[in-house]
Scaffold this motif. Structure first.
Motif, PDB file in Angstrom:
ATOM      1  N   PRO A 187       0.744  -1.336   0.058  1.00 13.71           N
ATOM      2  CA  PRO A 187      -0.011   0.054   0.103  1.00 13.71           C
ATOM      3  C   PRO A 187       0.855   1.253  -0.083  1.00 13.71           C
ATOM      4  CG  PRO A 187      -0.832  -1.618   1.438  1.00 13.71           C
ATOM      5  CD  PRO A 187       0.449  -2.070   1.327  1.00 13.71           C
ATOM      6  N   ALA A 188       0.374   2.372  -0.728  1.00  9.60           N
ATOM      7  CA  ALA A 188       1.190   3.442  -1.047  1.00  9.60           C
ATOM      8  C   ALA A 188       1.070   4.205   0.304  1.00  9.60           C
ATOM      9  CB  ALA A 188       0.714   4.120  -2.010  1.00  9.60           C
ATOM     10  N   TRP A 189       2.184   5.111   0.536  1.00 10.32           N
ATOM     11  CA  TRP A 189       1.997   6.160   1.494  1.00 10.32           C
ATOM     12  C   TRP A 189       0.856   7.131   1.440  1.00 10.32           C
ATOM     13  CZ3 TRP A 189       2.904   7.270   6.341  1.00 10.32           C
ATOM     14  CH2 TRP A 189       3.403   8.667   6.719  1.00 10.32           C
ATOM     15  N   THR A 190      -0.071   7.335   2.327  1.00 12.24           N
ATOM     16  CA  THR A 190      -1.165   8.233   2.186  1.00 12.24           C
ATOM     17  C   THR A 190      -1.044   9.539   3.164  1.00 12.24           C
ATOM     18  OG1 THR A 190      -2.550   6.979   3.678  1.00 12.24           O
ATOM     19  CG2 THR A 190      -2.597   6.487   1.227  1.00 12.24           C
ATOM     20  N   GLU A 255       3.869  -2.233   8.563  1.00 19.14           N
ATOM     21  CA  GLU A 255       4.145  -3.182   7.706  1.00 19.14           C
ATOM     22  C   GLU A 255       4.388  -2.851   6.069  1.00 19.14           C
ATOM     23  OE1 GLU A 255       6.182  -6.732   6.258  1.00 19.14           O
ATOM     24  OE2 GLU A 255       6.032  -5.741   8.105  1.00 19.14           O
ATOM     25  N   ALA A 256       3.303  -2.031   5.682  1.00 16.75           N
ATOM     26  CA  ALA A 256       3.446  -1.555   4.434  1.00 16.75           C
ATOM     27  C   ALA A 256       4.738  -0.745   4.198  1.00 16.75           C
ATOM     28  CB  ALA A 256       2.210  -0.683   4.314  1.00 16.75           C
ATOM     29  N   TRP A 258       7.478  -0.819   5.978  1.00 19.28           N
ATOM     30  CA  TRP A 258       8.631  -1.759   5.836  1.00 19.28           C
ATOM     31  C   TRP A 258       8.704  -2.496   4.690  1.00 19.28           C
ATOM     32  CZ3 TRP A 258      12.830  -1.509   8.718  1.00 19.28           C
ATOM     33  CH2 TRP A 258      12.547  -0.832   9.997  1.00 19.28           C
ATOM     34  N   ARG A 259       7.697  -2.757   3.967  1.00 20.06           N
ATOM     35  CA  ARG A 259       7.725  -3.303   2.337  1.00 20.06           C
ATOM     36  C   ARG A 259       8.363  -2.534   1.437  1.00 20.06           C
ATOM     37  NH1 ARG A 259       1.758  -5.681   1.362  1.00 20.06           N
ATOM     38  NH2 ARG A 259       2.756  -6.142  -0.566  1.00 20.06           N
ATOM     39  N   ARG A 260       7.835  -1.206   1.466  1.00 20.86           N
ATOM     40  CA  ARG A 260       8.248  -0.183   0.600  1.00 20.86           C
ATOM     41  C   ARG A 260       9.764   0.133   1.004  1.00 20.86           C
ATOM     42  NH1 ARG A 260       3.786   1.936   2.470  1.00 20.86           N
ATOM     43  NH2 ARG A 260       4.670   3.782   3.404  1.00 20.86           N
ATOM     44  N   GLY A 261      10.257  -0.103   2.364  1.00 19.41           N
ATOM     45  CA  GLY A 261      11.344   0.359   2.573  1.00 19.41           C
ATOM     46  C   GLY A 261      12.482  -0.756   2.061  1.00 19.41           C
ATOM     47  N   ARG A 262      12.171  -2.167   2.089  1.00 21.86           N
ATOM     48  CA  ARG A 262      12.740  -3.026   1.699  1.00 21.86           C
ATOM     49  C   ARG A 262      12.857  -2.923   0.274  1.00 21.86           C
ATOM     50  NH1 ARG A 262      10.209  -6.176   5.766  1.00 21.86           N
ATOM     51  NH2 ARG A 262       8.458  -6.670   4.295  1.00 21.86           N
ATOM     52  N   GLY A 263      11.923  -2.280  -0.487  1.00 20.18           N
ATOM     53  CA  GLY A 263      12.141  -2.364  -1.970  1.00 20.18           C
ATOM     54  C   GLY A 263      13.227  -1.083  -2.251  1.00 20.18           C
ATOM     55  N   TRP A 264      13.095   0.212  -1.296  1.00 19.49           N
ATOM     56  CA  TRP A 264      14.026   1.036  -1.385  1.00 19.49           C
ATOM     57  C   TRP A 264      15.619   0.564  -1.194  1.00 19.49           C
ATOM     58  CZ3 TRP A 264      13.951   5.235  -4.013  1.00 19.49           C
ATOM     59  CH2 TRP A 264      12.517   5.771  -4.161  1.00 19.49           C
ATOM     60  N   ALA A 265      15.633  -0.202  -0.339  1.00 17.44           N
ATOM     61  CA  ALA A 265      16.999  -0.960  -0.103  1.00 17.44           C
ATOM     62  C   ALA A 265      17.579  -1.678  -1.100  1.00 17.44           C
ATOM     63  CB  ALA A 265      17.004  -1.653   1.113  1.00 17.44           C
TER      64      ALA A 265
END
Length: 296
Positions: A187-190, A255-256, A258-265
């Protein structure tokens, strides 16, 4: 007197003679101070120690040079709101003597970079980094620029997949692609965009060599407003497994994020590994370590 090793194509030649000449022309009050190159694995600036208290930063690329005025505005604005030291700009130099870009003189900040999985006090460092991130996110966003990294991951999709493909046989490309897809599906940051450092890698973090405590964060060229998930990359880049667990609790986020954070890393690490293999061993090794953590 040998020139420092170049890292990027078309990087201008820089050495102590050039820097001394620029100081003589533009900052004569500092021109007689001892000057020496700083051993650094940084990729965007060459550093020259000037006396005991100053450092000259010479951009290596047009992008780094373009960041000079904005970065100085950013650190002046944020410094009073942050729990650790950040660079203090003392002078901005102009092009000269064949060097094509602006450059800068800063106050020298002591410390060492954190040593990957050999941290002196991982839990304490994790709390320190979390406190820095939270303080940054609370800073007034009015009039701040967008962060270099901070929007949706989607515009990086094609480039990330292509780069993963070029690392076939070096990383588990299937696992990397699956992790990347999971980050895209998160889910995107809102919420409102917040201040980010956007480049929390080991070379931009300084710790006390005796205690392991965070003492400074440097290089704000990527800083600005965006999705707070970007600064979660510190969990993989700066901290070890123990520290990452403490950081996750201390910094918060769902958790959303952190999922995006893993993607950035992941996207940062695959691009760094592909580009810096054979150019900068520290950056390539750091990226490989991050990918090992993410995909392991």
């Amino acid at each position: 007197m040998s020139a420092p090793r170049t890292l990027h194509d078309d990087e201008p030649a820089m050495d102590e003679t050039l820097v001394r000449g620029l100081l003589t022309d533009q900052f004569p009050r500092w021109a007689a101070l001892p000057l020496r190159p700083v051993a650094s694995d940084g990729t965007q600036n060459l550093l020259f120690r000037l006396g005991d208290d100053l450092v000259v930063r010479m951009p290596r690329t047009p992008g780094a040079a373009a960041d000079v005025p904005g970065e100085q505005d950013t650190v002046r604005r944020l410094a009073p709101r942050l729990p650790v030291a950040v660079p203090e700009p003392l002078g901005t130099g102009a092009p000269g003597r064949g060097y094509p870009w602006p450059w800068a003189v800063y106050r020298w900040l002591p410390g060492t970079i954190p040593a990957g999985d050999r941290l002196k006090d991982p839990a304490r460092l994790a709390v320190d980094v979390a406190e820095f991130v939270r303080a940054l996110q609370k800073a007034d966003p009015a009039g701040a620029p967008a962060a270099y990294r901070g929007g949706s991951l989607a515009p990086r999709d094609a480039g990330t997949r292509e780069t993963i493909g070029r690392l076939e046989g070096i990383v588990d490309t299937g696992a990397a692609t699956a992790l990347w897809q999971d980050a895209l599906d998160a889910p995107a940051w809102t919420g409102p965009d917040v201040w980010l450092h956007a480049d929390l890698e080991p070379g931009n973090v300084l710790v006390d060599p005796e205690t392991g405590r965070l003492t400074a964060v440097i290089d704000f060229g990527c800083a600005g407003l965006g999705d707070p998930a970007v600064d979660l990359i510190a969990a993989w880049y700066v901290l070890d497994e123990e520290g990452a667990a403490v950081f996750r609790t201390a910094v918060g986020h769902d958790e959303a994020a952190w999922r995006r954070g893993r993607g950035w890393a992941l996207t940062i690490a695959v691009h760094e590994l592909a580009y810096y293999r054979g150019r900068n061993a520290f950056m390539a090794d750091t990226a490989a370590r991050v990918l090992g953590r993410l995909l392991g």
